[in-house]
Design a protein around this motif. Sequence first.
Motif, PDB file in Angstrom:
ATOM      1  N   ARG A  52       0.844  -1.207   0.000  1.00  0.00           N
ATOM      2  CA  ARG A  52       0.000   0.000   0.000  1.00  0.00           C
ATOM      3  C   ARG A  52       0.878   1.254   0.000  1.00  0.00           C
ATOM      4  O   ARG A  52       0.696   2.184   0.776  1.00  0.00           O
ATOM      5  CB  ARG A  52      -0.967  -0.002   1.183  1.00  0.00           C
ATOM      6  CG  ARG A  52      -2.119  -0.975   1.005  1.00  0.00           C
ATOM      7  CD  ARG A  52      -3.271  -0.674   1.923  1.00  0.00           C
ATOM      8  NE  ARG A  52      -2.902  -0.831   3.325  1.00  0.00           N
ATOM      9  CZ  ARG A  52      -3.684  -0.536   4.343  1.00  0.00           C
ATOM     10  NH1 ARG A  52      -4.904  -0.053   4.113  1.00  0.00           N
ATOM     11  NH2 ARG A  52      -3.287  -0.708   5.579  1.00  0.00           N
ATOM     12  N   VAL A  53       1.833   1.249  -0.913  1.00  0.00           N
ATOM     13  CA  VAL A  53       2.741   2.374  -1.140  1.00  0.00           C
ATOM     14  C   VAL A  53       2.481   2.901  -2.541  1.00  0.00           C
ATOM     15  O   VAL A  53       2.507   2.130  -3.505  1.00  0.00           O
ATOM     16  CB  VAL A  53       4.216   1.943  -0.997  1.00  0.00           C
ATOM     17  CG1 VAL A  53       5.149   3.034  -1.513  1.00  0.00           C
ATOM     18  CG2 VAL A  53       4.539   1.608   0.449  1.00  0.00           C
ATOM     19  N   LEU A  54       2.201   4.192  -2.660  1.00  0.00           N
ATOM     20  CA  LEU A  54       1.947   4.784  -3.963  1.00  0.00           C
ATOM     21  C   LEU A  54       3.187   5.546  -4.422  1.00  0.00           C
ATOM     22  O   LEU A  54       3.538   6.588  -3.863  1.00  0.00           O
ATOM     23  CB  LEU A  54       0.746   5.728  -3.926  1.00  0.00           C
ATOM     24  CG  LEU A  54       0.347   6.336  -5.279  1.00  0.00           C
ATOM     25  CD1 LEU A  54       0.031   5.251  -6.296  1.00  0.00           C
ATOM     26  CD2 LEU A  54      -0.840   7.276  -5.122  1.00  0.00           C
ATOM     27  N   ALA A  55       3.860   5.005  -5.437  1.00  0.00           N
ATOM     28  CA  ALA A  55       5.020   5.639  -6.067  1.00  0.00           C
ATOM     29  C   ALA A  55       4.863   5.442  -7.568  1.00  0.00           C
ATOM     30  O   ALA A  55       5.296   4.430  -8.117  1.00  0.00           O
ATOM     31  CB  ALA A  55       6.317   5.016  -5.562  1.00  0.00           C
ATOM     32  N   PRO A  56       4.223   6.383  -8.252  1.00  0.00           N
ATOM     33  CA  PRO A  56       3.855   6.197  -9.660  1.00  0.00           C
ATOM     34  C   PRO A  56       5.060   6.143 -10.601  1.00  0.00           C
ATOM     35  O   PRO A  56       6.166   6.583 -10.258  1.00  0.00           O
ATOM     36  CB  PRO A  56       2.989   7.424  -9.955  1.00  0.00           C
ATOM     37  CG  PRO A  56       2.590   7.956  -8.624  1.00  0.00           C
ATOM     38  CD  PRO A  56       3.711   7.626  -7.705  1.00  0.00           C
ATOM     39  N   SER A  57       4.813   5.621 -11.782  1.00  0.00           N
ATOM     40  CA  SER A  57       5.819   5.582 -12.833  1.00  0.00           C
ATOM     41  C   SER A  57       5.301   6.298 -14.072  1.00  0.00           C
ATOM     42  O   SER A  57       4.101   6.356 -14.315  1.00  0.00           O
ATOM     43  CB  SER A  57       6.163   4.135 -13.198  1.00  0.00           C
ATOM     44  OG  SER A  57       6.811   3.471 -12.132  1.00  0.00           O
ATOM     45  N   GLY A  58       6.241   6.842 -14.860  1.00  0.00           N
ATOM     46  CA  GLY A  58       5.885   7.525 -16.094  1.00  0.00           C
ATOM     47  C   GLY A  58       6.903   8.585 -16.421  1.00  0.00           C
ATOM     48  O   GLY A  58       7.979   8.661 -15.821  1.00  0.00           O
TER      49      GLY A  58
ATOM     50  N   SER B 246      12.752  13.062 -20.089  1.00  0.00           N
ATOM     51  CA  SER B 246      12.745  11.604 -20.089  1.00  0.00           C
ATOM     52  C   SER B 246      13.456  11.065 -21.325  1.00  0.00           C
ATOM     53  O   SER B 246      14.268  10.126 -21.239  1.00  0.00           O
ATOM     54  CB  SER B 246      11.307  11.086 -20.043  1.00  0.00           C
ATOM     55  OG  SER B 246      11.267   9.675 -20.003  1.00  0.00           O
ATOM     56  N   ARG B 247      13.201  11.661 -22.464  1.00  0.00           N
ATOM     57  CA  ARG B 247      13.861  11.222 -23.689  1.00  0.00           C
ATOM     58  C   ARG B 247      15.356  11.517 -23.647  1.00  0.00           C
ATOM     59  O   ARG B 247      16.172  10.712 -24.096  1.00  0.00           O
ATOM     60  CB  ARG B 247      13.219  11.913 -24.894  1.00  0.00           C
ATOM     61  CG  ARG B 247      11.799  11.447 -25.170  1.00  0.00           C
ATOM     62  CD  ARG B 247      11.147  12.269 -26.274  1.00  0.00           C
ATOM     63  NE  ARG B 247       9.818  11.749 -26.615  1.00  0.00           N
ATOM     64  CZ  ARG B 247       8.993  12.332 -27.479  1.00  0.00           C
ATOM     65  NH1 ARG B 247       9.352  13.461 -28.088  1.00  0.00           N
ATOM     66  NH2 ARG B 247       7.815  11.811 -27.740  1.00  0.00           N
ATOM     67  N   ARG B 248      15.734  12.672 -23.098  1.00  0.00           N
ATOM     68  CA  ARG B 248      17.159  13.030 -23.038  1.00  0.00           C
ATOM     69  C   ARG B 248      17.924  12.084 -22.119  1.00  0.00           C
ATOM     70  O   ARG B 248      19.106  11.801 -22.351  1.00  0.00           O
ATOM     71  CB  ARG B 248      17.307  14.472 -22.527  1.00  0.00           C
ATOM     72  CG  ARG B 248      18.753  14.972 -22.526  1.00  0.00           C
ATOM     73  CD  ARG B 248      19.265  15.127 -23.936  1.00  0.00           C
ATOM     74  NE  ARG B 248      20.651  15.578 -23.966  1.00  0.00           N
ATOM     75  CZ  ARG B 248      21.708  14.776 -24.019  1.00  0.00           C
ATOM     76  NH1 ARG B 248      21.536  13.460 -24.057  1.00  0.00           N
ATOM     77  NH2 ARG B 248      22.938  15.269 -24.059  1.00  0.00           N
TER      78      ARG B 248
ATOM     79  N   LEU C 192      15.311   7.375 -21.519  1.00  0.00           N
ATOM     80  CA  LEU C 192      14.224   6.570 -20.975  1.00  0.00           C
ATOM     81  C   LEU C 192      12.995   6.592 -21.875  1.00  0.00           C
ATOM     82  O   LEU C 192      11.952   6.033 -21.509  1.00  0.00           O
ATOM     83  CB  LEU C 192      13.855   7.072 -19.576  1.00  0.00           C
ATOM     84  CG  LEU C 192      15.013   7.106 -18.566  1.00  0.00           C
ATOM     85  CD1 LEU C 192      14.537   7.655 -17.227  1.00  0.00           C
ATOM     86  CD2 LEU C 192      15.628   5.724 -18.401  1.00  0.00           C
ATOM     87  N   GLY C 193      13.108   7.238 -23.024  1.00  0.00           N
ATOM     88  CA  GLY C 193      11.989   7.301 -23.953  1.00  0.00           C
ATOM     89  C   GLY C 193      10.780   7.977 -23.337  1.00  0.00           C
ATOM     90  O   GLY C 193      10.907   8.863 -22.493  1.00  0.00           O
ATOM     91  N   ASP C 194       9.604   7.542 -23.744  1.00  0.00           N
ATOM     92  CA  ASP C 194       8.371   8.111 -23.205  1.00  0.00           C
ATOM     93  C   ASP C 194       7.928   7.403 -21.934  1.00  0.00           C
ATOM     94  O   ASP C 194       6.965   7.834 -21.295  1.00  0.00           O
ATOM     95  CB  ASP C 194       7.251   8.031 -24.243  1.00  0.00           C
ATOM     96  CG  ASP C 194       7.515   8.924 -25.452  1.00  0.00           C
ATOM     97  OD1 ASP C 194       8.565   9.601 -25.471  1.00  0.00           O
ATOM     98  OD2 ASP C 194       6.668   8.933 -26.364  1.00  0.00           O
ATOM     99  N   ASP C 195       8.610   6.319 -21.558  1.00  0.00           N
ATOM    100  CA  ASP C 195       8.194   5.536 -20.385  1.00  0.00           C
ATOM    101  C   ASP C 195       8.652   6.151 -19.076  1.00  0.00           C
ATOM    102  O   ASP C 195       7.990   6.015 -18.057  1.00  0.00           O
ATOM    103  CB  ASP C 195       8.730   4.106 -20.485  1.00  0.00           C
ATOM    104  CG  ASP C 195       8.123   3.329 -21.636  1.00  0.00           C
ATOM    105  OD1 ASP C 195       6.982   3.672 -22.025  1.00  0.00           O
ATOM    106  OD2 ASP C 195       8.778   2.405 -22.144  1.00  0.00           O
ATOM    107  N   GLY C 196       9.809   6.810 -19.075  1.00  0.00           N
ATOM    108  CA  GLY C 196      10.307   7.414 -17.843  1.00  0.00           C
ATOM    109  C   GLY C 196      10.742   6.385 -16.833  1.00  0.00           C
ATOM    110  O   GLY C 196      11.389   5.392 -17.163  1.00  0.00           O
ATOM    111  N   GLY C 197      10.368   6.587 -15.589  1.00  0.00           N
ATOM    112  CA  GLY C 197      10.762   5.682 -14.515  1.00  0.00           C
ATOM    113  C   GLY C 197       9.828   5.805 -13.340  1.00  0.00           C
ATOM    114  O   GLY C 197       8.765   6.433 -13.425  1.00  0.00           O
TER     115      GLY C 197
END
Length: 404
Positions: free
Chosen positions: A354-360, A368-370, A373-378
């Motif tokens: 129950r830990v909220l740490a989003p990705s994107g 993100s692209r530089r 990591l493309g459009d996915d991020g981390g």
Amino acid sequence: MAYDVARIRSWFPSLESGWAQFDGPGGTQTPRQVGDAVASVLTGPLSNRGTIGLSEQRAEEAVHGFRLAMADLVDGDPRGIVQGRSSTQLVYDFSRHLSRDWNAGDEVVVTRLDHDSNVRPWVQAAERAGATVRWADFDPETGELPVEAVTGLLSDRTRLVAVTAASNLVGTQPDLPAIASAAHEAGALLFVDGVHYTAHELPDISALGADFFTCSPYKFLGPHCGVLAARPELLETITPDKLLPATNAVPERFEFGTLPYELLAGVTAAVDVLASLDPDTTDGASSRRERLVASYAALHEHEAALAARLAEELATLPDVTVWSRAARRTPTVLMTFDGRDAEDVTRRLAEEERVLAPSGNFYALEASRRLGLGDDGGLRVGLAPYTDESDLERLLDGLRGALA
């Protein structure tokens, strides 16, 4: 200086859910004081602004209180505080206002570190005006945006420089005063995205050198809206399209339609909450700005200790790459995992801890692209005023389990 995180957590009904919230960079949880302020204005006598009836007076007080509170937060002038639906909307509005005077051959500087809301509106405005866009790059190895990366692009044709005060993706805080000095020497305006910055650092827009500074109260305990701060005399030089009977006074000339009075009251309450994070400031003897200075100092100390512990523990985990590397940055950490999709780790943290740490990419698309990591991020972890050691332990336990 004092910081009692248990006292602060007691203000947040949402924390009773048992979730550890590390999604502060996307929007913090809301304290009871803010919800009460919104409800009080919305359900009490309320009508359009005026001076005759109680309902009119309450609307007027909500607007006046909001401008005073935000001026205290950014150390600006209440007459230079503009409310908007969001920071993105405000940037789009002002990109249209300012670009009316741009011509072919004029230049605009944007950075690859910024959230897209401080990139795309300027790129699109420049395209319409026939102006040239110049891109300032950051170092993907260090996460730093060197001053020279921006100042080296300036010329006597530069009309505006758009730069973040803190990256919402990796936390980097560029040297804004140095950038501002060079931009102003070139005759350009500096438009600063302070959305992520304001949640962790107390703004002083004059010291930063910002001609325009945007922020979003829902990133620092308030309701969902946006705020732009500027010098009133600068706003006087800008003439937006508006309805004929609407006032031409600054800052109201930039606020279209009836203002959301209840949200303005919520913003005022959020600033007051921020000013009370250090309990030693609640005696009422100091000004609100002075209380904010003390409370942000206490918050900074609290978050720095948690961030140091997080960095130390992450360094011991296998297959983790941390992308937040700048020397001066907010307590925001972007990470990726060798052989594991960040979204899968996010999902596992939620389901098992129950830990909220989003990705994107969190709309920092160019950054993100530089980083490669493309459009996915981390996966992004962000601290907030209510984050405590137990939250951190649950996050670390969840990451250990996910990476075992």
